[in-house]
Design a protein around this motif. Structure first.
Motif, mmCIF file in Angstrom:
data_model
loop_
_atom_site.group_PDB
_atom_site.id
_atom_site.type_symbol
_atom_site.label_atom_id
_atom_site.label_comp_id
_atom_site.label_asym_id
_atom_site.label_seq_id
_atom_site.Cartn_x
_atom_site.Cartn_y
_atom_site.Cartn_z
ATOM 1 N N PHE A 1 -8.879 53.376 -12.631
ATOM 2 C CA PHE A 1 -8.601 52.431 -11.541
ATOM 3 C C PHE A 1 -7.508 51.441 -11.942
ATOM 4 C CE2 PHE A 1 -9.698 48.333 -9.421
ATOM 5 C CZ PHE A 1 -9.359 48.708 -8.130
ATOM 6 N N ILE A 2 -7.546 50.929 -13.178
ATOM 7 C CA ILE A 2 -6.527 49.979 -13.636
ATOM 8 C C ILE A 2 -5.141 50.608 -13.621
ATOM 9 C CG2 ILE A 2 -5.702 48.746 -15.693
ATOM 10 C CD1 ILE A 2 -7.911 47.243 -14.346
ATOM 11 N N VAL A 3 -5.051 51.885 -13.984
ATOM 12 C CA VAL A 3 -3.744 52.550 -14.087
ATOM 13 C C VAL A 3 -3.288 53.143 -12.753
ATOM 14 C CG1 VAL A 3 -2.491 54.441 -15.198
ATOM 15 C CG2 VAL A 3 -4.067 53.033 -16.537
ATOM 16 N N LEU A 4 -4.197 53.788 -12.028
ATOM 17 C CA LEU A 4 -3.814 54.544 -10.826
ATOM 18 C C LEU A 4 -4.062 53.791 -9.526
ATOM 19 C CD1 LEU A 4 -5.192 58.022 -11.943
ATOM 20 C CD2 LEU A 4 -2.878 57.127 -12.209
ATOM 21 N N GLY A 5 -4.946 52.777 -9.557
ATOM 22 C CA GLY A 5 -5.127 51.945 -8.379
ATOM 23 C C GLY A 5 -6.051 52.530 -7.333
ATOM 24 N N TRP A 6 -5.740 52.243 -6.061
ATOM 25 C CA TRP A 6 -6.585 52.572 -4.900
ATOM 26 C C TRP A 6 -7.045 54.031 -4.827
ATOM 27 C CZ3 TRP A 6 -9.232 50.473 -0.954
ATOM 28 C CH2 TRP A 6 -9.507 51.263 0.159
ATOM 29 N N PRO A 7 -6.199 55.034 -5.087
ATOM 30 C CA PRO A 7 -6.654 56.429 -4.961
ATOM 31 C C PRO A 7 -7.871 56.760 -5.812
ATOM 32 C CG PRO A 7 -4.263 56.360 -5.111
ATOM 33 C CD PRO A 7 -4.752 54.978 -5.396
ATOM 34 N N VAL A 8 -8.114 56.029 -6.907
ATOM 35 C CA VAL A 8 -9.265 56.321 -7.762
ATOM 36 C C VAL A 8 -10.573 56.028 -7.025
ATOM 37 C CG1 VAL A 8 -10.431 55.686 -9.917
ATOM 38 C CG2 VAL A 8 -7.954 55.935 -9.860
ATOM 39 N N LEU A 9 -10.596 54.991 -6.176
ATOM 40 C CA LEU A 9 -11.802 54.702 -5.399
ATOM 41 C C LEU A 9 -12.166 55.891 -4.512
ATOM 42 C CD1 LEU A 9 -11.064 51.012 -4.313
ATOM 43 C CD2 LEU A 9 -12.529 51.795 -6.173
#
Length: 543
Positions: A474-482
């Motif tokens: 989540f820290i590296v890739l952001g919103w798509p991880v959710l």
């Protein structure tokens, strides 16, 4: 063990014990400098056997790392022998200690002392090479050669001594890699560059000689002197630039080799490598300045997280400064109520951090679930400033948690819309089952997204290490991880919910979380461009 094996083990133990005792004692030797001067000094190893120390007096000490020593042998170099008197050669017994940078020449008054030191030093080097570490050699000797029953604290994988030893082994292995790549793998092009540089030095020396001859010949002819000086300067500059070019090519070749090596290292190895010297510090810094490289590392786990999460956020999303805004007193009461009701510890710290966040962004305010995210960040960072700054950062794009937490839940509605479309594409049987039971998807996934899956850990359903791995992504890739992590959880829960009633279905999504891993989440990775297309469709429907 047989009697012969017992005898061999006993002899080996005895040799190692006597070697440690001998090398840590002070020995008087004569050391020779580059100018062939003699200094009487004490030579001994440090207690941890890491450094060979040369002590001229209490104020003057020099040391050589054990890992830098190749071998030792009796005898002196020819250059030194030529400068010594015959009486000195007869009465002194010399030895050489060959290191990475230079050859250290010593002499003793007695042959036995010289031979004993050379023998024990070579034995220590041999053991060090077998063990791949100089740190903790004494522990290695004792713990490996004597029964573990004799010790109150055995060397276990969880002990601090083991962790320190493991870190030292990794450093030494990397040091060996540096040596092999830089010194042992010279190819034809590198040898050619070396010969070219030697040729340049010869040419420069020849030019200097010719220049002095020309100056002497034209000392009386002032007219030609200026022209000769101009030609000389031009030629020197030409060869100087040529030498710089060759050095740059050599450095570029070294850089290319190590860039390939970095692709096989994880985040922990990179942190160790960049501590070797300035070259590797810059090499790793350039490597970590690329987001694609962080994407590879996050699937391996970012450790240590309290360092790497902050380093990533500061590199690509500089922390925002705090704003001195006021917040509603009712919000403070709500924060205190949620914190005191649902957290096991650190309640005062979490409360203060949430107040700071509400002061920073008045539009967002406070949302139930933020206290779990804040408490989890305290577990990772154990530092209030880093927790607050991380919360500020994830409220902004590309994380969008500010839009999730603020009143109206505009971004949460978008997440549910994207998930409904993707569940219909990826796991259609699950969507049909939920529709038959008249269960809306938002009832299931809302607490997952609002708390970034942290509430699962506090309900003792999701292991905290798995939660940390999700946060790495989540820290590296952001919103798509959710979205990807939610899809992965829905997928692994299929056999727990299909064919079940309403209550069993709702509880079934939390039964298989122990099997969740990064490979499953990566399997459900969604193209960010496709998510943007779904966002455009959602915005068109809500105009």
């Amino acid at each position: 063990m047989t009697e012969i094996e017992n005898k061999v083990a006993f002899d080996k133990k005895k040799a190692l014990d006597s070697m440690v005792e001998y090398l840590t004692q002070s020995h008087i030797f004569i050391k020779y400098t580059k100018n062939f001067k003699k200094n009487v000094l004490l030579v001994f190893f440090s207690e941890n056997l890491q450094k060979l120390i040369f002590e001229i007096n209490k104020q003057t000490r020099k040391a050589v790392m054990l890992t830098d020593i190749y071998y030792s042998e009796p005898g002196l170099t020819k250059e030194l022998i030529m400068h010594l008197y015959k009486e000195d050669i007869k009465n002194l017994y010399g030895m050489k200690i060959v290191t990475k940078k230079r050859i250290i020449e010593l002499s003793a008054m007695h042959r036995l002392e010289r031979d004993s030191f050379v023998k024990n030093l070579n034995l220590l080097i041999q053991v060090m090479k077998e063990w791949k570490s100089s740190n903790g050699l004494r522990n290695y000797f004792i713990r490996c050669l004597e029964p573990q029953d004799n010790f109150k604290k055995p060397l276990t994988p969880v002990s601090p001594e083991y962790k320190e030893l493991e870190s030292q082994i990794i450093k030494d292995l990397l040091s060996d890699m540096v040596y092999k790549i830089e010194f042992e793998s010279l190819n034809t092009s590198q040898k050619k560059l070396h010969n070219d540089l030697k040729l340049i030095n010869y040419e420069n020396q020849y030019i200097e000689n010719q220049y002095s001859i020309y100056v002497n010949q034209t000392r009386e002819k002032d007219k030609n002197l200026e022209g000769i000086l101009t030609i000389h300067t031009h030629v020197l500059h030409k060869y100087y630039l040529r030498s710089i070019w060759h050095k740059a090519e050599q450095r570029q070749e070294k850089h290319k080799k190590w860039k390939k090596v970095l692709e096989f290292l994880d985040s922990k190895d990179l942190l160790i490598l960049r501590g070797v010297n300035r070259f590797f510090l810059k090499l790793v810094k350039d490597y970590l300045s690329q987001k694609d490289n962080w994407a590879r590392l996050c699937y391996l786990g970012l450790k240590p997280r309290n360092l790497l999460w902050v380093e990533y956020l500061r590199e690509f999303f500089p922390f925002l400064r705090s704003k001195s805004l006021h917040y509603d007193e009712n919000v403070e009461d709500e924060i205190r109520k949620d914190v005191s009701r649902g957290l096991p510890d650190r309640m005062n710290e979490v409360e203060e951090a949430l107040k700071a966040i509400c002061s920073y962004n008045h539009e967002v305010g406070y949302c139930q679930g933020m206290q779990l995210v804040t408490h989890f960040l305290f577990i990772v960072f154990n530092d209030s400033d880093k927790v607050v700054e991380t919360l500020k950062t994830i409220m902004e794009p590309p994380y969008y948690m500010g839009e999730i937490w603020k009143s109206g839940f505009s971004r949460l509605k978008l997440a549910i819309f994207q998930l409904e479309v993707l569940v219909g594409l990826k796991v259609p049987y699950l969507l049909d089952h939920l529709r038959k039971l008249e269960i809306n998807l938002d009832i299931i996934v809302t607490p997952w997204i609002v708390t970034i899956f942290s509430h699962m850990t506090y309900q003792q359903k999701l292991p905290i290490e798995t939660l940390k791995l999700i946060w790495d992504m989540f820290i590296v890739l952001g919103w798509p991880v959710l979205i990807s992590a939610s899809l992965a959880i829905l997928y692994i829960s299929l056999d727990k919910v299909l064919g079940k009633n309403l209550e069993e279905t709702l509880s079934g999504f939390y039964l298989g979380l122990s099997s969740l891993n990064l490979s499953t989440i990566k399997k459900f990775s969604i193209d960010p461009q496709f998510l943007r297309q779904l966002e455009d469709s959602f915005n068109d429907q809500n105009k």
